[in-house]
Write a protein that holds these residues in place. Structure first.
Motif, PDB file in Angstrom:
ATOM      1  N   THR A  29      93.238-119.219 -63.410  1.00  0.00           N
ATOM      2  CA  THR A  29      93.106-120.633 -63.070  1.00  0.00           C
ATOM      3  C   THR A  29      94.125-121.440 -63.863  1.00  0.00           C
ATOM      4  OG1 THR A  29      90.749-120.537 -62.480  1.00  0.00           O
ATOM      5  CG2 THR A  29      91.586-122.651 -63.263  1.00  0.00           C
ATOM      6  N   ALA A 403      92.933-121.074 -58.623  1.00  0.00           N
ATOM      7  CA  ALA A 403      92.395-122.434 -58.611  1.00  0.00           C
ATOM      8  C   ALA A 403      93.212-123.303 -59.563  1.00  0.00           C
ATOM      9  CB  ALA A 403      90.935-122.420 -59.044  1.00  0.00           C
ATOM     10  N   ARG A 418      90.152-122.030 -55.402  1.00  0.00           N
ATOM     11  CA  ARG A 418      90.767-120.717 -55.305  1.00  0.00           C
ATOM     12  C   ARG A 418      90.813-120.281 -53.839  1.00  0.00           C
ATOM     13  NH1 ARG A 418      91.324-117.869 -59.406  1.00  0.00           N
ATOM     14  NH2 ARG A 418      89.591-118.918 -60.472  1.00  0.00           N
TER      15      ARG A 418
END
Length: 438
Positions: A29, A403, A418
């Motif tokens: 992320t 994400a 995501r």
């Protein structure tokens, strides 16, 4: 430099623990610090305040519309290099008067879109593009503003990668400086166009302010020649390329660059000229990290390997440019909590090759990197990933794009979810019944 700091032995972004981010959103992320992004923009603007520039953030560095909107609220415009980035600027609410378009291979549709949007300036890069823009302008009944991207044939410093050098003769970008005056005069005679000046972009990152001084001196010589012939130059766009701190205290400050640039532009500015900058990396790089997780540890010959869930599809810079990114566990051992990116004095470190899951031999994020002893499941933060990180991700190996999370104070916002496997194949699941043979 940024608001990613170790507090009580754990890495935080502003007022949010990155362990909590990893647990909530998973990894890999991208995590961005809003306050860092805003602070960098403000300090860059202050450094060049004497020439009152239009600062058009380079969307190719970081293009998430939430972050573009955040910068737009601070007064930033957008430097776009495609129709897609023009669209992002519009969605982010950026005023077309603060939008510029560059790119060596703009399509007719992209140029037409820019003309219809009435953006601040189109930076053209060839004689053929000027002719195409002229035709589009006549068809649309508009009179677009343009600047000529000049190649000043200035070599950057040795720390600028050859693959991101754009201002030397023989490259694909811009018009050779010896041809620029004739092209300017030709465009000035075209009543369907409003030619305003020149654009340069030398490469990125550039660590030596004198590179800008040399390019600007050549550019101002061209301006003086054209003004002596009766032309008026109202826009000078110096592009971007300013560096970021990938390692502590290795990059000149924005004030260092302003020292060699501002006084050279003072006369142009006093005459009513508009100065434009297109910073990207220098504002965004340290405003973001890539949060990842160790999947496996393995021995390969004499090398210890840490296999993580982020690879070249998630952060391409290491594989493409052999670039350096500082990385460190989110929860390091107590004796290995860093106070800077110089960790040479810390004890108990092990040399790891940090690799991703991609089926490519070049999928290394670091080689022989000294890190605390790692274990499967550890979260690893890859720093200075806010520029050319998410924008260069891909679905190679059918990997899912990560994400993106924005942190402001103690508030956490998911600004891009995501990808899913459904997203991965969505554009391929077409109804082909109307296109079958027979």
């Amino acid at each position: 430099m940024d608001e990613f700091t170790y507090r009580d032995g754990s890495l935080w972004c502003e007022g949010v623990s990155l362990t909590s981010v990893a647990n909530r959103f998973g990894t890999p992320t991208y995590v961005y610090s809003a306050n860092t992004l805003i602070d960098h923009y403000r300090r860059f603007a202050k450094a060049f305040d004497a020439v009152n520039p239009l600062i058009c953030f380079s969307a190719k560095a970081l293009s998430n519309v939430h972050l573009l909107r955040l910068l737009g609220q601070e007064g930033a415009g957008i430097d776009a290099v495609s129709g897609g980035e023009l669209h992002r600027a519009t969605v982010a609410g950026i005023d077309p008067e603060r939008t510029v378009l560059a790119g060596v291979g703009k399509s007719e549709d992209e140029l037409r879109d820019a003309v219809r949007r009435k953006i601040r300036c189109i930076n053209v890069e060839s004689e053929a593009e000027v002719e195409l823009l002229s035709r589009i302008a006549r068809e649309e009944g508009e009179r677009p503003r343009l600047a000529i991207r000049v190649n000043p044939d200035v070599a950057p410093d040795q720390r600028t990668p050859a693959r991101t050098t754009t201002g030397t003769r023989g490259g694909k970008f811009g018009v050779d400086i010896e041809r620029a005056a004739a092209l300017f005069a030709h465009a000035a005679a075209d009543r369907s166009l409003r030619i305003e000046g020149f654009h340069v972009h030398l490469g990125s990152p550039i660590f030596d302010p004198q590179v800008y001084a040399t390019a600007l001196d050549r550019l101002l010589g061209l301006v003086a020649r054209l003004e002596a012939e009766g032309h008026r130059i109202t826009t000078l766009n110096l592009g971007g390329g300013f560096p970021a701190e990938y390692v502590d205290r290795t990059a000149p400050s924005w004030d260092d660059f302003a020292e060699v640039i501002v006084h050279r532009l003072a006369g142009f500015r006093r005459g009513g000229g508009q100065v434009i900058f297109e910073p990207g990396r220098t504002i965004a790089a340290n405003a973001g990290i890539l949060l990842s997780t160790v999947r496996y540890l393995k021995q390969a010959g004499d090398q210890q390997l840490a296999v993580i869930d982020a690879g070249m599809t998630h952060l391409a810079r290491a594989a493409m440019y052999d670039s350096y990114h500082f990385m460190w566990p989110v929860l390091p051992p107590a004796e290995a909590v860093p106070v800077s990116r110089d960790v040479s004095g810390l004890a108990g470190l092990t040399a790891y090759d940090v690799v991703g899951p991609i089926c490519e031999s070049s999928d290394y994020l670091a080689r022989g990197r000294s890190l605390p002893v790692l274990a499967a499941g550890d979260h690893l933060a890859i720093f200075t990933a806010g520029a050319y990180g998410m924008t260069m991700t891909s679905n190679y190996n059918s990997q899912l794009r990560p994400a993106e999370v924005l942190v402001q104070g103690d508030q956490v916002t998911l600004v891009r979810r995501r990808e899913t496997y459904a997203d991965l194949v969505a554009l391929e699941l077409l109804d082909t019944s109307d296109h079958r043979d027979g």
